[in-house]
Write a protein that holds these residues in place. Structure first.
Motif, short mmCIF file in Angstrom:
data_model
loop_
_atom_site.label_atom_id
_atom_site.label_comp_id
_atom_site.label_asym_id
_atom_site.label_seq_id
_atom_site.Cartn_x
_atom_site.Cartn_y
_atom_site.Cartn_z
N ASN A 192 -25.38 52.72 34.90
CA ASN A 192 -25.17 51.40 34.28
C ASN A 192 -24.55 50.38 35.24
O ASN A 192 -23.41 49.95 35.05
N PHE B 295 -24.54 46.90 35.88
CA PHE B 295 -24.91 45.64 35.25
C PHE B 295 -24.35 44.46 36.05
O PHE B 295 -23.29 44.57 36.68
N ASP B 296 -25.06 43.33 35.97
CA ASP B 296 -24.54 42.11 36.58
C ASP B 296 -23.58 41.43 35.60
O ASP B 296 -23.25 41.97 34.55
N GLU C 142 -28.25 43.27 27.48
CA GLU C 142 -27.28 44.28 27.94
C GLU C 142 -26.92 45.26 26.82
O GLU C 142 -27.04 44.95 25.64
N TYR C 143 -26.45 46.42 27.24
CA TYR C 143 -25.73 47.24 26.27
C TYR C 143 -24.51 46.44 25.81
O TYR C 143 -23.87 45.75 26.63
N TYR D 130 -21.42 46.27 27.90
CA TYR D 130 -21.49 45.60 29.20
C TYR D 130 -21.74 44.10 29.05
O TYR D 130 -22.22 43.46 29.98
N TRP E 299 -15.85 44.34 30.64
CA TRP E 299 -16.77 44.27 31.79
C TRP E 299 -16.68 42.84 32.33
O TRP E 299 -17.21 41.90 31.76
N GLU F 184 -30.77 53.13 36.89
CA GLU F 184 -29.85 52.38 36.04
C GLU F 184 -29.28 51.13 36.74
O GLU F 184 -28.08 50.86 36.69
N GLU G 233 -29.50 47.07 36.45
CA GLU G 233 -29.93 46.13 35.42
C GLU G 233 -30.95 45.11 35.91
O GLU G 233 -31.92 44.82 35.21
N SER G 234 -30.78 44.58 37.12
CA SER G 234 -31.53 43.39 37.49
C SER G 234 -31.56 43.20 39.00
O SER G 234 -30.78 43.82 39.73
N ALA H 258 -28.13 42.31 40.16
CA ALA H 258 -27.23 43.46 40.35
C ALA H 258 -27.52 44.15 41.67
O ALA H 258 -26.59 44.54 42.40
N VAL I 39 -32.09 49.01 31.68
CA VAL I 39 -31.79 49.40 33.06
C VAL I 39 -33.10 49.83 33.71
O VAL I 39 -34.02 50.29 33.05
#
Length: 540
Positions: free
Chosen positions: A39, A41-42, A49-50, A53, A61, A89, A91-92, A95, A122
């Motif tokens: 995970n 994430f940005d 997102e989750y 996050y 976060w 995993e 995100e982007s 990230a 993800v």
């Protein structure tokens, strides 16, 4: 569904080379690391997102926790020596770009990076020191994560890397079969003899078909599995061997088979160890053309700081993993890696870096300093060649491989002198509160003298002294504000300072320069001051 994004990738790669600088892979080959980063994430709110996050929300976060997470993941990839990193995993693209910046800060740039474009929370990604020539998403089915296919230009030779993150075991095997079918179909489109590598989190054990009786709810495929049967890692109800693969008995060799059974794991779930992360190879990596696998090079990356109390030191959250982000930890998976080189495959009888320590009665195994961090503690019989003695304090010392890692000798360096270039046989390794040490050696041979200054760590704004891959390095000089046992240096960085008995600590709120100090580790990285002459107060 397959999507080509070659032009965009080339443009992005060019920009990244300008912004991040270029890596310097060894001309003869490269190391591929596969790592589920858990995970990443940005900090941009996208709505997908989750909930845990959501940037800036109650779960914590935010910039502070993200800074730790990204730096920790970068330190793992740098410490593992990744020339190519297959990641799960992410995100982007944002990230991934931040991770690249952290790798640059860690002194380990990977200038070329791509993320799967198919929408999912993800995604898979690939980082590389080699240029990217082609990218495709392979879509297993509706609402499934994409398999990312990336073609790398390795010194003029195309190598196809498939980054995988299959459906978790929350679903039955038929859902992972979708990935295996899509992957097999795409492999079938490659020209015969193409060099390719399958890597990532397959959410399946190396012997998945044999473990069905333990988890009967997963078996909705009459005992058949995607990884074993569709990808062909078994043949006649036995795991495929390298020799069998070369003779057409199976489609892929699972590199887990190079390790002893007790070491075939990179993930722990409720105390049960599993081999979800894989590197699978076709027969093309065992021929005399293009890229070949370096036999025996497969390993898990298991430095002490990735483990805690017998468990993988995953990213920490309160309330038993359901609460706020704590700003500590790494991932719930361990990385695995393998090495590849130009030229024909050369079989070996035993791995270059083995899972068990050899008997001292045998001839020593040649290793690098970096290898010593992945070998088991205890009695050993490993030969270091051409290491430089950077540091000496009584019977303690630090030696370093040129352009490589350094390691601490605890009460084992009495016969050494600073500046010597030596060969030595390491006969005992020890872990002390997370610090890997050599505690016994023999067969010391002096090969010459070196300018130690060329091998000291130069500190600039991009160097993070708390990066785990820097442990045991000797710092040329670092300056900053000393307060409460910590040195605050660079742009917002800090590290604990430990002064040995008899050496006075600097007064609080003074600007000091530390020179010739080593980076130790006692539950976390620290600068170790052995002599008063290593500390100098400076008037600003």
């Amino acid at each position: 569904m397959v999507r080509k994004v070659v032009t965009t990738v080339r443009l992005l790669a060019g920009l990244l080379v300008i912004l991040l600088g270029t890596s310097a892979p060894v001309a003869a080959g490269f190391r591929l690391v596969s790592y589920n980063v858990e995970n990443l994430f940005d900090l941009t709110l996208s709505g997908s997102e989750y909930p845990d996050y959501t940037p800036g929300a109650a779960m914590g976060w935010n910039e502070a926790t993200a800074r730790v997470k990204y730096a920790n993941i970068a330190s793992v990839l740098a410490g593992a020596g990744a020339d190519v990193a297959v990641l799960s995993e992410i995100e982007s693209p944002k990230a991934l770009a931040r991770l690249q910046r952290e790798l640059l800060n860690a002194g380990h740039p990977l200038a070329h990076g791509v993320v799967a474009t198919h929408p999912s929370i993800v995604r898979c990604a690939v980082l590389s020191c080699f240029p990217v020539s082609e990218v495709r998403d392979i879509i297993p089915g509706p609402e499934q994560r994409a398999i990312l296919r990336v073609t790398l230009d390795v010194l003029g030779t195309p190598v196809v890397v498939y980054a995988n993150h299959w459906k978790s075991k929350q679903g039955p095997e038929s859902q992972r079969m979708l990935y295996a079918r899509a992957l097999s179909a795409d492999i079938a489109t490659l020209p015969s003899g193409t060099d390719y590598i399958l890597a990532g989190d397959f959410n399946a054990h190396y012997n998945e078909w044999q473990r069905f009786p333990e988890e009967p709810r997963l078996n909705d495929t009459h005992g058949k599995t995607g990884i074993n049967h569709l990808l062909g890692t078994v043949f006649n109800d036995a795991m495929v061997s390298e020799e069998g693969l070369k003779k057409g008995r199976g489609k892929h060799y699972d590199l887990w088979m190079e390790l002893s059974p007790e070491n075939r794991w990179s993930y722990i779930y409720h105390g049960r160890k599993g081999s979800l992360d894989h590197i699978l190879l076709p027969a093309a990596l065992y021929d005399g053309h293009g890229i070949s696998y370096v036999d025996g090079s497969f390993q898990r990356y298991t430095p002490d700081h990735l483990m805690k109390n017998g468990e993988i030191f995953r990213w920490q959250r309160g309330d038993r993993g359901r609460g706020r982000h704590q700003g500590r930890g790494y991932s719930d998976h361990l990385p695995v890696y393998a090495e590849f080189r130009m030229g024909p495959f050369t079989p070996v009888r035993t791995p270059r870096v083995i899972a068990r320590a050899p008997s001292p009665k045998q001839s020593p195994t040649d290793v690098s300093v970096a290898d010593l961090y992945n070998l088991p503690a205890g009695s050993s019989n490993y030969r270091l060649r051409g290491v430089v003695v950077l540091y000496k304090a009584g019977s303690n010392a630090v030696v370093k491989s040129p352009q490589g890692r350094a390691i601490y000798l605890y009460k084992a360096g009495k016969a050494l002198e600073t500046g010597w270039i030596v060969d030595m046989t390491v006969t005992r390794l020890k872990d002390y509160y997370g610090l890997r040490e050599i505690t016994s050696l023999t067969d010391l041979e002096v090969r010459g003298k070196a300018d130690t200054g060329a091998h000291l760590l130069t500190v600039d704004d991009g160097v993070n002294l708390s990066d785990a891959s820097r442990v045991n390095e000797v710092v040329a000089e670092v300056c900053g504000l000393y307060h409460g046992g910590w040195l605050h240096y660079g742009k917002g960085r800090s590290i604990r300072v430990y002064t040995v008995k008899g050496v006075a600590r600097p007064p609080d709120e003074t600007f000091v320069c530390l020179s010739g100090v080593r980076i130790g580790y006692h539950r976390s990285p620290e600068l170790v001051v052995d002599r008063a002459g290593q500390v100098k107060q400076v008037n600003r």
